[in-house]
Write an enzyme that holds these catalytic residues in place. Structure first.
Site: not given
Ligand code: ARG
Length: 473
Positions: A174, A295, A301, A308
């Site tokens: 979980h 970024s 970043k 992804e």
């Protein structure tokens, strides 16, 4: 000019403009320019040129064997096909949309090069069995590349798993800290998923390795063809058993896309974990800079783009599977033009799967673990609570009672902001008099993982064993 003459001359002109010599005979007007482009597949099926030529070579040899094609014709055709292949590979070949697909483009060029012998090649076959053959040959080869790439990724996983066999991290259920595990063990879970993926591809490859050649348009052919010969020539395990089925079903492509979808679902799960682990909140791992991007607005970043993107590509791979299932659904026997639509989803799946595997196989060995962060995270969330319960059971407390005792100890820990291993012996003994000094052996993370020492368990010894078994395989 009289009206009638005008019409005749228009008609003549139209007939003379019928471009597709392969089937233009019964047509009285030229294909609409848009329809010609709309129905063509050469833009994408030209990637099967090698398979198409291989199929033609096998077919020509077979026709010669059964004395339908003379020795001279065979020789001429084989030389012509070599020339066509060279032209394609050196970029000299001119693909024509007017010639619809890879099959007619190659045949037309062959005929232009060698004359009548080229026209005799299509005896006893159809584009329907030709395309069914080509796709199988193409997919068989691509599956071999895919399995290779899966194995390269597995190799990388094994190296990291071995290196990190003792690295302790929290195991989750979980997404809540559950029990400590070793990072090597976690990676070996990925290894197992990939092992099944590779075997699924291999399994499908064997099932599709049956020669449809000779099914012709749908019913077979009146020539005394030798289907076992062409099957052997092309490395198929046997000729197919029903001509209608051979030219119509694309279940092998669906099966391939389904194996690909399961693989990508697995890879999306791995991706998700890499993304989570490399976030500032988890900070378990660092992905090498060369697999990340920055970024344009936020200078701080470093984004895990590769995982992804792989996660995202799962969407199109699942979509391709649905496309093929829907394409096949309710199609009556035998060949229908619908089936031309099998290629783009199929090719896209091949390209996407190979790309994702390549990125992962390059990236995974370069994962850098932040051992302290992983270890400290495992210390939070009372990950050794089950170990304490098991300890009490070994001291003859029934498991349900042990569960209760540990629950109370955890409640105290929560209140005081302490892990179980940080409570004193006296504090622990408040909950059960069965607890003794040796309890700390099981409350430590090292003790916890080491105790799960059986096949499939997380103990470092077992991880090394699993790696060794995998290397042998
Ligand atoms: N380009 C076609 C395909 O991809 C080849 C078979 C066409 N056959 C036909 N009778 N129209 O399926």
């Amino acid at each position: 000019m009289k009206a009638a003459e005008q019409i005749m001359s228009d008609k003549k002109q139209k007939i003379s403009k019928v471009k597709n010599a392969s089937w233009g005979g019964r047509f009285s007007e030229q294909t609409d320019a848009f329809v010609e482009a709309f129905t063509a597949s050469v833009q994408f099926d030209q990637r099967m040129y090698k398979q198409d030529i291989a199929g033609s070579r096998a077919h020509a040899k077979m026709l010669n064997k059964i004395a339908v094609l003379s020795d001279t014709d065979l020789d001429t055709i084989l030389k012509g096909l070599d020339k066509v292949e060279t032209e394609i590979e050196t970029g000299q070949f001119e693909w024509s949309v007017a010639l619809e697909d890879v099959h007619m483009n190659i045949e037309a060029r062959l005929t232009a090069l060698v004359g009548d012998a080229g026209k005799r090649l299509h005896t006893g076959r159809s584009r329907n069995d030709q395309v069914a053959t080509d796709i199988r040959l193409y997919l068989r080869e691509q599956i071999a590349y895919i399995i290779n790439e899966i194995e390269r990724l597995q190799q990388g996983i094994l190296d990291v798993a071995e290196r990190e066999a003792e690295t302790i991290m929290p195991g989750f259920t979980h997404l809540q800290v559950a029990q400590p595990v070793t990072f090597g063990h976690h990676l070996m879970a990925w290894y197992e998923m990939l092992k099944r993926d590779a075997s699924r591809f291999d399994d499908g490859s064997q099932r599709m390795n049956i020669s449809p050649l000779g099914a012709a348009a749908l019913a077979g052919t009146s020539y005394p063809i030798d289907r076992a010969f062409t099957a052997r020539e092309l490395g198929f395990s046997a000729p197919s058993q029903n001509s209608l089925d051979s030219v119509s079903d694309r279940d092998f492509a669906i099966e391939f896309c389904s194996s690909a979808a399961i693989l990508l679902v697995h890879m999306s799960r791995m991706s998700e974990e890499l993304v989570i682990w490399s976030s500032a909140q988890f900070d378990f791992i660092e992905l090498p800079d060369r697999f990340c991007t920055g970024s344009s607005i936020m200078p701080q970043k470093k984004n895990p783009d590769v995982p992804e993107l792989v996660r995202g590509k799962t969407g199109r791979i699942n979509g391709n599977l649905i496309s093929l299932l829907t394409l096949m659904k309710s199609q009556p026997l035998a060949y229908n033009k619908d089936n031309q639509e099998d290629k783009e989803p199929l090719f896209d799946t091949v390209d996407t799967v190979l790309g994702c595997l390549r990125a992962f196989a390059d990236m995974v060995p370069a994962i850098h673990c932040k051992h302290d962060n992983m270890y400290n995270a495992a210390k939070q969330g009372f990950s050794t609570a089950t170990d304490l319960a098991d300890y009490l059971v070994r001291k003859s407390l029934p498991f349900r009672d042990a569960h209760e005792v540990v629950g109370n100890a955890v409640a105290k820990g929560v209140k005081e902001g302490k892990d179980l291993s940080e409570l004193t012996l006296e504090e622990l003994q408040q909950f059960s008099d069965k607890i003794e000094g040796d309890v700390f052996d099981v409350l430590t993370l090292e003790g916890s993982v080491a105790s799960r020492d059986h096949t499939g368990g997380t103990a470092p010894v077992q991880v090394r064993k699993a790696v060794a078994i995998a290397r042998k395989a």
